[in-house]
Design a protein around this motif. Sequence first.
Motif: not given
Length: 274
Positions: A152, A219, A221-222, A225, A229, A231-232, A235, A238-239, A264
Amino acid sequence: MLLTNKHTKQYAVFYAICFVVCSFWHFYLGRTLSSISPIFFLNRLDISLNILLLTNIQHYIIENKWLQICLDFVYFLLPILLAYSFIKNKNAHKFFAISTSLFSIVYLLLFSIFSIISIEVFIAWMFVPLVFYASNSKSFYFMMHILRLLFLLFFLSTAIWKISTGAFFNIEQMSAILQIQHPAYLAENPNTFYAKVLNFYIKNENISYLFYASATLLELSFLIGFFTKKYDKILIVFFCLFLTFDYFLMGINYTQWLPFMGCLYFSKYKLDES
């Protein structure tokens, strides 16, 4: 749901699959020490690298083809042995976890100075093996979450850097980056579809900036985290979006960061404190 040994082994399998797939891809593209047969190296401002270069190992590698082959072999073998020993509950998994991490650092530092590929894209192979040093689900839980926070931080720091340097507020930023990133391709293949796409974004600064701004916000938005947890999984999506667009627009392949996704995904499991 509680984190169990079954989940830790699933992560080991995921890590091994990621490594094998990425390794075959690199081998196919000739991205190994023995394939590139280095004849020179490029130094950079990196303390750990320069300490390593004081041993003159770079010269031994350039002069010895068999050493290149041996280093390639060990680099590709260690992660497999690590995953196998961890899954089979072998006592050697701690040794392989440390060995794989340290050897990967040395190998990839050297590979990065013999090639044009940045050390940045390889960091998962340096850090993820350490998670498998854990001897039980409890220690695995804490090590996995340390790795999760590091991942993160990698993403968040990139966004902070873009904002702090003012790049985020520069409309011409993405257009300029594309020109710097793809000059050879644009010169050699001006009539291809990809070149036309690149030229479109280079000429249309406002549109290309939307990609840059979106990537920065993604980026950023991480940051969430660090607080939850919940919204992992988002994420992870998103990645994958970042990975896809970075590859097609910038030509940078971050698929080797995929092992971080295990942190994640498995973060949803809680620690058994009984």
